[in-house]
Design a protein around this motif. Structure first.
Motif, PDB file in Angstrom:
ATOM      1  N   VAL A 254       0.862  -1.185   0.000  1.00 51.07           N
ATOM      2  CA  VAL A 254       0.000   0.000   0.000  1.00 51.07           C
ATOM      3  C   VAL A 254       0.894   1.230   0.000  1.00 51.07           C
ATOM      4  CG1 VAL A 254      -1.773   1.288   1.224  1.00 51.07           C
ATOM      5  CG2 VAL A 254      -1.845  -1.221   1.195  1.00 51.07           C
ATOM      6  N   LEU A 255       0.732   2.081  -1.011  1.00 49.92           N
ATOM      7  CA  LEU A 255       1.518   3.302  -1.140  1.00 49.92           C
ATOM      8  C   LEU A 255       0.643   4.472  -0.689  1.00 49.92           C
ATOM      9  CD1 LEU A 255       3.112   2.581  -4.634  1.00 49.92           C
ATOM     10  CD2 LEU A 255       3.860   1.832  -2.364  1.00 49.92           C
ATOM     11  N   SER A 256       1.006   5.071   0.429  1.00 53.85           N
ATOM     12  CA  SER A 256       0.186   6.120   1.029  1.00 53.85           C
ATOM     13  C   SER A 256       1.083   7.214   1.575  1.00 53.85           C
ATOM     14  CB  SER A 256      -0.687   5.529   2.150  1.00 53.85           C
ATOM     15  OG  SER A 256      -1.499   6.526   2.723  1.00 53.85           O
ATOM     16  N   PRO A 257       1.499   8.151   0.739  1.00 52.81           N
ATOM     17  CA  PRO A 257       2.402   9.214   1.181  1.00 52.81           C
ATOM     18  C   PRO A 257       1.753  10.119   2.231  1.00 52.81           C
ATOM     19  CG  PRO A 257       2.272   9.084  -1.222  1.00 52.81           C
ATOM     20  CD  PRO A 257       1.168   8.260  -0.683  1.00 52.81           C
ATOM     21  N   GLN A 258       2.563  10.585   3.174  1.00 54.12           N
ATOM     22  CA  GLN A 258       2.115  11.594   4.132  1.00 54.12           C
ATOM     23  C   GLN A 258       2.372  12.975   3.527  1.00 54.12           C
ATOM     24  OE1 GLN A 258       3.756  11.033   8.046  1.00 54.12           O
ATOM     25  NE2 GLN A 258       3.642   8.795   7.885  1.00 54.12           N
ATOM     26  N   LEU A 259       1.346  13.840   3.607  1.00 61.08           N
ATOM     27  CA  LEU A 259       1.403  15.124   2.905  1.00 61.08           C
ATOM     28  C   LEU A 259       1.259  16.296   3.873  1.00 61.08           C
ATOM     29  CD1 LEU A 259      -0.998  14.183  -0.040  1.00 61.08           C
ATOM     30  CD2 LEU A 259       1.510  14.013   0.007  1.00 61.08           C
TER      31      LEU A 259
ATOM     32  N   VAL B 182      -2.872   4.217 -13.584  1.00 58.72           N
ATOM     33  CA  VAL B 182      -3.570   3.117 -12.916  1.00 58.72           C
ATOM     34  C   VAL B 182      -4.575   3.587 -11.870  1.00 58.72           C
ATOM     35  CG1 VAL B 182      -1.743   1.404 -13.309  1.00 58.72           C
ATOM     36  CG2 VAL B 182      -1.644   2.882 -11.283  1.00 58.72           C
ATOM     37  N   SER B 183      -4.473   4.852 -11.399  1.00 59.27           N
ATOM     38  CA  SER B 183      -5.380   5.292 -10.343  1.00 59.27           C
ATOM     39  C   SER B 183      -5.347   6.802 -10.208  1.00 59.27           C
ATOM     40  CB  SER B 183      -4.976   4.649  -9.007  1.00 59.27           C
ATOM     41  OG  SER B 183      -5.805   5.107  -7.956  1.00 59.27           O
ATOM     42  N   THR B 184      -6.456   7.337  -9.672  1.00 61.56           N
ATOM     43  CA  THR B 184      -6.520   8.762  -9.315  1.00 61.56           C
ATOM     44  C   THR B 184      -6.905   8.932  -7.849  1.00 61.56           C
ATOM     45  OG1 THR B 184      -8.813   8.847 -10.112  1.00 61.56           O
ATOM     46  CG2 THR B 184      -7.070   9.509 -11.668  1.00 61.56           C
ATOM     47  N   ASP B 185      -6.729   7.864  -7.045  1.00 62.80           N
ATOM     48  CA  ASP B 185      -7.024   7.934  -5.615  1.00 62.80           C
ATOM     49  C   ASP B 185      -5.833   8.531  -4.866  1.00 62.80           C
ATOM     50  OD1 ASP B 185      -9.508   6.797  -5.976  1.00 62.80           O
ATOM     51  OD2 ASP B 185      -8.783   4.749  -5.635  1.00 62.80           O
ATOM     52  N   SER B 186      -6.058   8.828  -3.595  1.00 60.84           N
ATOM     53  CA  SER B 186      -4.982   9.401  -2.785  1.00 60.84           C
ATOM     54  C   SER B 186      -3.943   8.355  -2.394  1.00 60.84           C
ATOM     55  CB  SER B 186      -5.565  10.052  -1.524  1.00 60.84           C
ATOM     56  OG  SER B 186      -6.277   9.088  -0.761  1.00 60.84           O
TER      57      SER B 186
END
Length: 442
Positions: free
Chosen positions: A57-62, A79-83
């Motif tokens: 799961v790739l979930s950068p902190q912003l 492949v995606s436009t989700d966060s």
């Protein structure tokens, strides 16, 4: 740019760009540019090595984000436009995953690098006889650096299918795994996935060994001579003339194929037509080969060095008997280094198993046999062909069981020793009536 671990041999690139032309400017009024910040990529600095079937799961902190939109690309394909994005590995390869966040009138990007290995790469196999009378043979797998052994990976990967009874030999040739059992099926599998790709339901005689000769031909050693097999169709041909009795080890070397026969000893075949070129004489254990091209075999207190071009055979005296195991054949505890001219010899009892000591013979130095190179702990005993050199990382792999009988045989240990100095690098305990036949390296 910060330093990244050599394990991944890659580096990540993070860049932030202001988007020009998204806001109108004037001499008196210029739009503020708020650049989104990727505080943390959330995945080992953006790098990882995983295996087919794994997910990340790739979930950068912003930070400094206002009304964002997102875009994910894998090797340039959206492949995606989700966060967040979940990457699932379905095929081997190197993947670049691009992450883009647009916030207001600015853009930030990050590049993840993920290497995908086959499910059964980065480790080695343990071919198992299986518990005779209770179940078939199978294959375990050890992944480098871990503290556990993955058990029965053939059956788990191929539901409803099994190997034969007493699976005593495995070989990998031209990226295919060949598994030989004394009774029942001869099986071919993909060593990267362990998926079965072919089988022969029953051999003409009890199977002992396999050797690939070329892209179309292999040889199967059996309790009744040698049989050629077409590697494309898996059709078994007629028994080779000139080789009699039970056959154990087989090795291709230069212009010859060397075959170990219980009744004849070492038989050299011409590798062009598989006719008998010469019978070299009695031997029980073999074969293995050092980097100088020498083929090694053994019998009693003798280690044989065979010139693969001339078939000249020299004898080295060993200060202990090197036993064969014709009565209940296995491949024997004789294995050679691939980086130095050295042979590792497991000291066994009279039926070709047991024992706790492994010796390292440095070619030309008889004194190297004066003391054991490795000794496994008290209360343990080596089993099957449980001494093998791992060319992938210059180690010696040893399999053993608890000494004794009955339930002791379900108490297994896998040892990994440094092949240069004999130091123990890893030991892993695991439980089950596997009766380990031999380690096998991809």
């Amino acid at each position: 740019m910060r330093s990244i671990s050599r394990k991944f041999q890659v580096s990540f690139i993070a860049a932030v760009f202001a988007i020009a032309g998204l806001a109108s400017c004037s001499k008196d009024n210029q739009a503020e540019v708020i650049v989104p910040q990727i505080v943390s990529p959330g995945l080992k600095n953006g790098n990882d090595t995983i295996f087919i079937g794994d997910s990340r799961v790739l979930s950068p902190q912003l930070a400094e984000v206002k009304d964002p939109t997102f875009l994910w690309l894998v090797n340039g394909v959206q492949v995606s436009t989700d966060s967040t994005y979940t990457f699932t590995a379905t095929a081997k390869g190197d993947y670049t995953i691009s992450y883009k966040i647009i916030s207001g009138n600015a853009l930030a990007t990050f590049f993840y690098r993920i290497k995908v290995l086959g499910k059964f790469e980065n480790g080695f196999f343990l071919v198992n006889e299986g518990w005779f009378g209770h179940g078939p043979g199978d294959v375990n797998f050890y992944r480098n650096g871990e503290d556990s052994v993955y058990q029965d990976v053939f059956q788990r990967t191929n539901p409803g299918k099994t190997l034969g009874t007493t699976t005593d030999y495995g070989a990998i040739y031209n990226n295919k795994m060949y598994l030989v059992s004394k009774q029942g099926a001869f099986v071919v599998a993909d060593p990267g996935t362990m998926k079965e790709t072919g089988r022969i339901d029953q051999l003409p005689a009890a199977g002992n060994s396999f050797c690939g000769i070329n892209n179309s031909t292999g040889l199967i050693g059996t309790a009744d001579g040698v049989y050629p097999v077409n590697l494309q169709t898996l059709a078994v041909g007629s028994k080779l003339a000139g080789v009699t009795g039970q056959v154990g080890g087989i090795i291709k070397a230069e212009a010859y194929v060397l075959v170990m026969s219980q009744s004849q000893g070492i038989v050299a075949l011409n590798n062009t037509d598989l006719s008998v070129a010469k019978v070299l004489g009695p031997a029980d254990v073999g074969f293995t080969r050092t980097p100088d091209g020498t083929v090694w075999a053994a019998r009693d207190n003798m280690l044989f060095a065979i010139n693969a071009n001339s078939l000249k055979m020299d004898t080295v005296t060993v200060p202990f008997p090197v036993y064969g195991s014709w009565g209940a054949w296995n491949a024997g505890m004789l294995s050679a280094s691939t980086i130095e001219n050295a042979v590792f010899i497991g000291k066994t009892n009279s039926w070709g198993a047991g024992g706790r000591e492994v010796y390292k013979y440095a070619a030309g130095n008889p004194n190297s046999l004066n003391t054991p190179f490795v000794t496994i702990p008290d209360g343990r005993e080596m089993y099957g062909a449980g001494v093998r050199y791992n060319p992938g990382n210059n180690t010696i792999v040893i399999t053993d069981v608890k000494s004794g009988y009955g339930d002791n045989y379900k108490n297994n240990t896998l040892y990994i020793y440094d092949a240069s100095n004999g130091g123990l690098k890893k030991s892993v305990n695991f439980t089950g009536f596997f009766f380990p036949a031999m380690p096998l390296f991809n």
